[in-house]
Write an enzyme that holds these catalytic residues in place. Structure first.
Site, PDB file in Angstrom:
ATOM      1  N   ASP A 294       0.866  -1.167   0.000  1.00  0.00           N
ATOM      2  CA  ASP A 294       0.000   0.000   0.000  1.00  0.00           C
ATOM      3  C   ASP A 294       0.909   1.225   0.000  1.00  0.00           C
ATOM      4  O   ASP A 294       2.036   1.177   0.482  1.00  0.00           O
ATOM      5  CB  ASP A 294      -0.897  -0.015   1.232  1.00  0.00           C
ATOM      6  CG  ASP A 294      -1.795   1.202   1.287  1.00  0.00           C
ATOM      7  OD1 ASP A 294      -2.268   1.624   0.223  1.00  0.00           O
ATOM      8  OD2 ASP A 294      -2.002   1.737   2.383  1.00  0.00           O
TER       9      ASP A 294
ATOM     10  N   ASP B 102      -1.805  -0.801   6.241  1.00  0.00           N
ATOM     11  CA  ASP B 102      -2.068  -0.352   7.608  1.00  0.00           C
ATOM     12  C   ASP B 102      -3.519   0.052   7.826  1.00  0.00           C
ATOM     13  O   ASP B 102      -3.898   0.398   8.934  1.00  0.00           O
ATOM     14  CB  ASP B 102      -1.151   0.812   7.988  1.00  0.00           C
ATOM     15  CG  ASP B 102      -1.340   2.021   7.080  1.00  0.00           C
ATOM     16  OD1 ASP B 102      -2.161   1.944   6.145  1.00  0.00           O
ATOM     17  OD2 ASP B 102      -0.674   3.048   7.303  1.00  0.00           O
TER      18      ASP B 102
END
Length: 1013
Positions: A464, A742
């Protein structure tokens, strides 16, 4: 229109002809239910009862979902029960054949009944585990975002002042009862999972037979080895779960809830909220549940953890008709953060019913058999038949010499049980446990030690962007005069003027923290440049300001300078440039005509395409009026542009280079804008393919997706479902995938990946719960270190397996060879178990848990399962098996004319153990743990052999000095032969390799030689 009964039956039969097992769920149509392989009838939805169904469930589909969930558990339990039944039948046959005919049926029945009881207990445990699962959570279909606030409160039976304490407590209790307790594995469940391996049934059957034949001590020893294995792994898993739980508890969200009987909002924990609670939120608060806004003042929310978009989202209490979650400006979602402003909202969903909860359930956790498991299964498939075959050969030899079946069966069972490498699963478990402990000390918390193995095989890492590859905080990176941009550390006097003007246009923070991240980025940039608002204008003092609002699009400040008042403005270029009439050039101030405006717009587009959030800065002298209104924001002088971005982590580029050098492809997968994601990938040096968006991905069929993905380096504007689809396609193509993220939007992909990694302290609780590895130190390079450490495990595991399996095969060869020569087995079951305890437990485990010495992280990153556990392992096993058997056989032959039969067998036993210990110490090099384990095992052997009572218990005889000299001399000599053969074969292996081969297949033998083999 629903298909007719006949059409439905035809469709079912067509699917069955194609090889599918078909389940049908409906409330009527008995003929179609009868045709299906599994018919599930729903009661209460229509008149009558669908008696043709195989199962009847309630009308809400919860029972049907639970039934379908049970399919995989039932399949696993059936396979395990079949294995237990086979072992029980084989044991019954042996017990019936052993001993007199009287009582043979009782002995056989005992084994069959024991296997049946064990299988029934296993099935009952699986059923109880399944029953403890919470009911499926229904989809939320209420369009809270589209309803007026008053209608939302009315539907939730709440008010603007919130719920009374008693009503909130009642709803909380009702919700907990409805959800039920989640199924969390206890220590007993973990023990059973650890014991579920192919060796356990064989060892259990052997222990049972030994016990029936009068060798209860042997059975106890086997049970002790298996119990220690499972217990150690279980303790590690429970410890990691507790550590992760502490992390989640520390990140628990606190919020303020309104109560009718309280004048001010009451602080509570986020997990205590219920639908209908009204909460107050302000800048910096984490949103604890899904909420419908009731009131808002300049409210902007960071939704990057949910959508992946790093831009702040403006919120309003007005109803929204948007279908996409990211566009519902009237809603606040759990896990997001209030960045600016404040608001009042009513809770509409909590727990599994939130958007994060639904995101988490999009993809179930899946785990494929890995390299270690696959190779251990192959080794087990070879060693078990060899052990059984050796026992059969010895039994046949005994029968041919005229012994009865009962007399022949005892030594055969002893050899079979003693030759089974019961330490095989434990060695891999110990290696993974040791690696997990080392990783925890380096900032990587591993939830399950079995994760270590796939972590070492990762060849695709999906990162990400926001908060993972980048810092997750905006920074001032570029400053432009409208034509040319320069980095912050290389500004000219003219571009410094842009930063000074922007700093004057910043809000007054009065020594506190600025609420908006772009304002904080400008302030940090000015501090880095050691700049004050007075730069270029002399003494300057703030007079008035117009705060930023989403509808306004800029922030303006009126200040007093020595030459008069100065109006400074910063904001969106598309709004501010239209209010400019002049601009600054190299020759001074000029008209901001169409050509100038076009040039600046081109610079804005260029900066935006390279991933920057662009702000325009403008100023002009102002009159002496002390008030500031929107009407005064005109006739501005364009000063320049600011390029603000979320910068790459300082260590991310180096970590990505290391991972790429190790053969791991790095893919950027994010919900952010394509240009932003492309710029990040280019800066990291991983833009070796094209950029694709989620919309483009939806146009690719599943059967072509794996092929198309091969040419894509960056996925942008991705939803959680699309991220999971990419991971599923990569795994379908045979790749070993790790996903790092996250936010809650990363959860489906994290759960679906071979290894899910939650990075940093910013990781949401949902991401931590779903991840296999939690990187606690917020460092990208920790991932590279974790992969290197996981690959290092293969080096240690290879040496341990070679010693363990080579030694066991050497025991089999020696026992069979000496048995054929003398007509009897030279070793009984206790002696064989003693050999295994002395060589398989401490020494082999010491080899498995040690960290490879003398190897750099880069060398360890080049390791691979085939390189360590493939042909090289087979070669080492063969060399050690041959030398171990030859040493024992030579010592046994040399000792025959020098002592009694018992002393001869004991000499062979000492040589057998001594050779394996010498090879273990040689493989471990100077590792003190390995040397110490070898010396302890040798001392235990000497104690057992030389102590009269103990020696007799194990079937040994004390040896004279010449017996020890023969045994240890042959052991050392053949251990040296094994070392020389291994090293020479390693050199030959290097010579046979071509230099262009993949890193996983190169330098294998050289590594083995330098490893001290």
């Amino acid at each position: 229109m629903l298909p007719g009964d006949g059409e439905l039956r035809a469709s079912l039969r067509k699917l069955q002809r194609e090889g599918y097992g078909v389940a049908l769920i409906c409330d009527r149509r008995p003929s179609a239910l009868a045709v299906a392989d599994v018919g599930i009838g729903l009661l209460g939805r229509s008149p009558g009862t669908p008696w043709a169904a195989h199962f009847l469930c309630g009308p809400d589909l919860a029972g049907a979902c639970r039934l379908l969930d049970a399919v995989e558990a039932a399949r696993t339990t059936s396979r395990r029960s079949a294995r237990i039944s086979s072992v029980g039948s084989a044991a019954a046959l042996l017990l019936a054949a052993a001993g007199p005919g009287f009582g043979s049926s009782a002995r056989a029945a005992m084994a069959v009944h024991a296997a049946m009881a064990f299988a029934m207990a296993d099935g009952a445990w699986a059923a109880m585990t399944l029953a403890r699962r919470p009911d499926p959570v229904p989809e939320q279909r209420t369009p809270w975002h589209a309803w007026p606030a008053e209608a939302v409160l009315s539907s939730l039976d709440s008010s603007a002042s919130g719920l009374a304490r008693e009503e909130a407590a009642r709803r909380r209790a009702a919700g907990e009862e409805e959800r039920g307790e989640p199924a969390s594995p206890g220590f007993g469940r973990i023990l059973l999972e650890e014991l579920d391996n192919p060796l356990t049934p064989a060892l259990a059957a052997g222990a049972g037979i030994s016990a029936v034949l009068g060798s209860a001590v042997d059975a106890a020893l086997i049970a002790a080895v298996l119990g220690v294995n499972a217990s150690m792994s279980g303790v590690q898993r429970l410890g990691v779960d507790r550590a992760l739980r502490r992390l989640v508890d520390l990140s628990a969200v606190r919020t303020r809830v309104r109560r009718p009987d309280a004048d001010t909002p009451v602080p509570v924990s986020g997990d205590e909220l219920v639908p209908g609670d009204v909460i107050a939120l302000t800048a910096g608060d984490a949103v604890p549940a899904d909420c419908r806004l009731l009131a808002a003042e300049d409210l902007e929310v960071d939704e990057s953890s949910l959508t992946g978009e790093s831009q702040l989202v403006a919120k309003s209490p007005a109803p929204s008709t948007a279908g996409a979650v990211a566009d519902r400006y009237s809603m606040l979602y759990q896990g997001t953060v209030v960045a600016v402003g404040e608001g009042i909202a009513v809770v509409v969903a909590t727990g599994d019913r939130t958007e994060i909860g639904r995101t988490t359930r999009l993809a179930p956790e899946q785990r494929r058999p890995g390299g270690v498991q696959t190779h251990l299964r192959r080794l087990t498939d070879v060693t078990l038949p060899l052990s059984l075959g050796a026992g059969v050969v010895l039994m046949v030899a005994q029968l041919l010499r005229g012994r009865t079946l009962g007399q022949a069966l005892g030594p055969a069972v002893a050899l079979t049980v003693g030759a089974v490498p019961e330490g095989l699963p434990f060695v891999a478990t110990a290696a993974q446990l040791a690696t997990a402990r080392r990783l925890s000390a380096r900032g990587a918390l591993v939830r399950d030690p079995t994760t270590i193995e796939p972590l070492g095989r990762v060849d695709v890492l999906c990162f990400d962007k926001t908060g993972t590859l980048t810092e997750g905080r905006l920074r001032l990176r570029q400053v432009s005069d409208g034509v040319t941009a320069r980095p912050l550390d290389d500004l000219t006097p003219r571009t410094r003027e842009v930063v000074a003007a922007a700093l004057r246009a910043n809000p007054d923070h009065n020594g506190g923290r600025l609420p908006h991240p772009t304002d904080r980025a400008i302030m940090r940039g000015a501090e880095q440049l050691e700049m004050a608002p007075t730069e270029g204008v002399g003494e300057w003092e703030r007079v008035d300001e117009l705060p930023f609002e989403p509808s306004r699009g800029y922030h303006a400040v009126l200040g007093q300078a020595p030459e008069g008042q100065l109006l400074s403005v910063k904001g969106a270029p598309e709004i501010l440039l239209d209010r400019c009439s002049r601009w600054t050039t190299d020759d001074g101030t000029a008209d901001f005509d169409d050509a100038a405006r076009a040039a600046v717009h081109e610079e804005v587009d260029r900066l935006a395409r390279t991933g920057y959030r662009v702000l325009a800065v403008a100023e002009r002298p102002a009159s002496d009026r002390a008030d500031l209104t929107e009407s005064r924001i005109r006739d501005l002088r364009f000063v320049g542009l600011l390029g603000i971005a979320d910068p790459i982590r300082p260590t991310a580029a180096d970590a990505v280079v290391r991972l790429s050098a190790a053969g791991a492809q790095v893919i950027v997968i994010t919900g952010d804008h394509p240009s932003t994601a492309e710029a990040v990938a280019a800066e990291l040096g991983v833009l070796d393919g094209r950029v694709a968006t989620g919309a483009e991905l939806d146009e690719i069929a599943d059967d072509r997706l794996a092929e198309e993905i091969a040419g894509i380096a960056v996925f942008a504007r991705m939803s959680p479902e699309q991220k999971a689809r990419v991971v599923r396609a990569l795994r379908g193509a045979g790749r070993v995938v790790a996903v790092t993220g996250d936010g809650a939007n990363d959860v489906p992909a994290i759960r679906l990946a071979d290894v899910g990694i939650a990075l940093g302290e910013r990781a949401t609780p949902a991401a931590r719960e779903a991840a296999d590895v939690v990187v606690t130190d917020n460092r990208i390079e920790t991932i590279a270190d974790a992969i290197a450490e996981s690959r290092a495990m293969w080096r240690s595991t290879r040496n341990a397996l070679a010693v363990l399996l080579g030694g066991n095969l050497g025991e089999v060869a020696f026992t069979v060879g000496a048995g054929l020569l003398s007509g009897r087995s030279p070793l009984n079951v206790r002696q064989l178990l003693l050999v295994n305890l002395l060589t398989d437990m401490l020494p082999a485990i010491a080899l498995a848990i040690r960290s490879p010495e003398g190897a750099t992280q880069e060398e360890l990153l080049q390791e691979g399962p085939e390189r360590s556990l493939g042909a090289v392992l087979g070669r080492d096993i063969a060399v050690r098996a041959a030398t171990t058997a030859a040493a024992a056989q030579t010592a046994w032959l040399l000792a025959r004319p020098l002592g009694t039969r018992g002393q001869t067998d004991t000499t062979g036993l000492v040589a057998l153990v001594g050779t394996q210990l010498a090879q273990t110490v040689a493989a471990g090099g100077r590792d003190p743990l390995v040397v110490g384990a070898g010396l302890v095992s040798l001392a235990v052997l000497a104690f057992v052999v030389q102590t009269p009572g103990v020696s007799h218990f194990f079937g040994c005889r004390p040896l004279a000095p010449h017996g020890w000299a023969v045994a240890l001399g042959t052991a050392v000599a053949f251990a040296l032969v094994a070392a020389v053969l291994t090293r020479r074969l390693g050199v030959q292996n290097i010579a046979d390799r071509s230099p262009g081969r993949h890193s996983d297949d190169s330098h294998t033998a050289a590594q083995a030689a330098t490893n001290g083999v």
